[in-house]
Design an enzyme around this catalytic site. Sequence first.
Site, mmCIF file in Angstrom:
data_model
loop_
_atom_site.group_PDB
_atom_site.id
_atom_site.type_symbol
_atom_site.label_atom_id
_atom_site.label_comp_id
_atom_site.label_asym_id
_atom_site.label_seq_id
_atom_site.Cartn_x
_atom_site.Cartn_y
_atom_site.Cartn_z
ATOM 1 N N HIS A 63 19.842 12.788 1.739
ATOM 2 C CA HIS A 63 20.009 14.013 2.535
ATOM 3 C C HIS A 63 18.700 14.786 2.415
ATOM 4 O O HIS A 63 18.458 15.429 1.393
ATOM 5 C CB HIS A 63 21.170 14.852 2.006
ATOM 6 N N PHE A 64 17.854 14.690 3.430
ATOM 7 C CA PHE A 64 16.530 15.312 3.361
ATOM 8 C C PHE A 64 16.486 16.693 4.018
ATOM 9 O O PHE A 64 15.434 17.308 4.115
ATOM 10 C CB PHE A 64 15.472 14.382 3.952
ATOM 11 N N ASN A 284 29.390 15.349 -5.266
ATOM 12 C CA ASN A 284 30.609 14.825 -4.648
ATOM 13 C C ASN A 284 30.324 13.402 -4.166
ATOM 14 O O ASN A 284 29.393 13.239 -3.390
ATOM 15 C CB ASN A 284 31.037 15.669 -3.446
ATOM 16 N N ASP A 311 21.822 9.084 -3.088
ATOM 17 C CA ASP A 311 22.506 10.260 -2.535
ATOM 18 C C ASP A 311 21.694 11.522 -2.827
ATOM 19 O O ASP A 311 22.231 12.588 -3.107
ATOM 20 C CB ASP A 311 23.926 10.382 -3.094
ATOM 21 N N HIS A 315 19.242 21.056 -3.629
ATOM 22 C CA HIS A 315 19.582 22.465 -3.420
ATOM 23 C C HIS A 315 18.623 23.286 -4.275
ATOM 24 O O HIS A 315 18.063 22.784 -5.255
ATOM 25 C CB HIS A 315 21.023 22.760 -3.860
#
Length: 446
Positions: A63-64, A284, A311, A315
Amino acid sequence: MNTVLIKNAKIVNEGKITEGDVLIENEFISEIASSISAKSSDCNIIDAEGNYLIPGAIDDQVHFREPGLTHKGTIASESRAAVAGGITSFIEQPNTVPNAVTQELLEDKYQIAAKTAYANYSFMMGGTNDNLEELLKTNPRNVAGIKLFLGSSTGNMLVDNEEALEKIFSSTKMLIAVHCEDEATIKANLERYKLQFGDDIPVDCHHLIRSEEACYLSSSKAIALAKKTGARLHVFHLSTAKEMELFTNAIPLEEKQITAEVCIHHLWFTDADYKTKGNLIKWNPAVKTANDRAALWEALLDDRIDVIATDHAPHTLEEKSQNYLKAPSGGPLVQHAVVALFEAHHQGKISVERIVEKMCHNPAKIFKIEKRGFIREGYYADLVLVNPNLPWNVKKENILAQCGWSPFEGYTFTSRVTHTFVNGQLVYHNFKVKETPVGQRLLFNR
């Protein structure tokens, strides 16, 4: 002509380690032999004595954060961290803002990557309860697959309509990748813990809220649906011992219709680590027990689990520093995934050949990626040199993810990525990234 000769390397490829040389000409591997002489005076020679030469790792789940969440990371910043970690190709997920759930929004991401990606790239098309028509327009030649969230995620990406789900499974021939957690189970668990703790739920309850049962219910349902419809299913980030009974090693990978992935954090951390790491290891699906971790390792090594990924989901520290209910799930991992696996090798858990199989060869096979994932003549020169005995400490100054932190901060790894080549270009050498994005769009043989 760009010519590089890597000499005296321990070449790790297709289950073997052989001493030898590899010649790179322009984008491709042109020769592999026990000894190769430089053909011209402008050939860049690298003596890799004592070091492993592996294919660049292919991370099938990242997730970039671009577009829409660029305060956390961008395709440029996170792909820089990836090449520093020996990951030369990535498959990015659709829960950016806006969600990549139309062909136009999907193509927007490709346009950004074409200008800014340091590693090779593909982007998953996102499924929803009501975008089947858009999903069916997806081009299997240049898009990795379709991603479905069967547990809650950003925006309108929870696919919880059973009729819509079955239509997607039965209508597309593309690989469907799934995040499996049962939403009703999680909500019921969360309400129970809210009654007990109010708004101050301890983070070490995370794996009890997003529980083994929530994972198993969802993944078993997805697998049953894949068997019913004949869909090609790939189950992301497995985290429990119980789920391991759902997968087989009785047939070769090439014949599997249902394949499985495990992530670095589920192989490394356990619920005991919440006490020291807190929300920094809030993911998650959740990091679970030592028994779960042991079962994941066992399934990985006996080939019920086919792929290791990250994954990677950064953040900011500010976001992670909030209380449990507000702190988002996910963390940065691309820079440290390969060396974390080499650390497991030093601990006697896995061979270098198996690391390469699970991080390089198998993602290429599962997604049918063209000319990548192996050290073969005629293949793209996506190559990584790893010094197995060059200890280094993870600290803020050498973390390249934009968020500036890592769950491995303070840890000293025994091995270090020293060189990374993407499409024949040396893009990373000893903690320095060459500021030239050379990533290419991945193509697929299907």
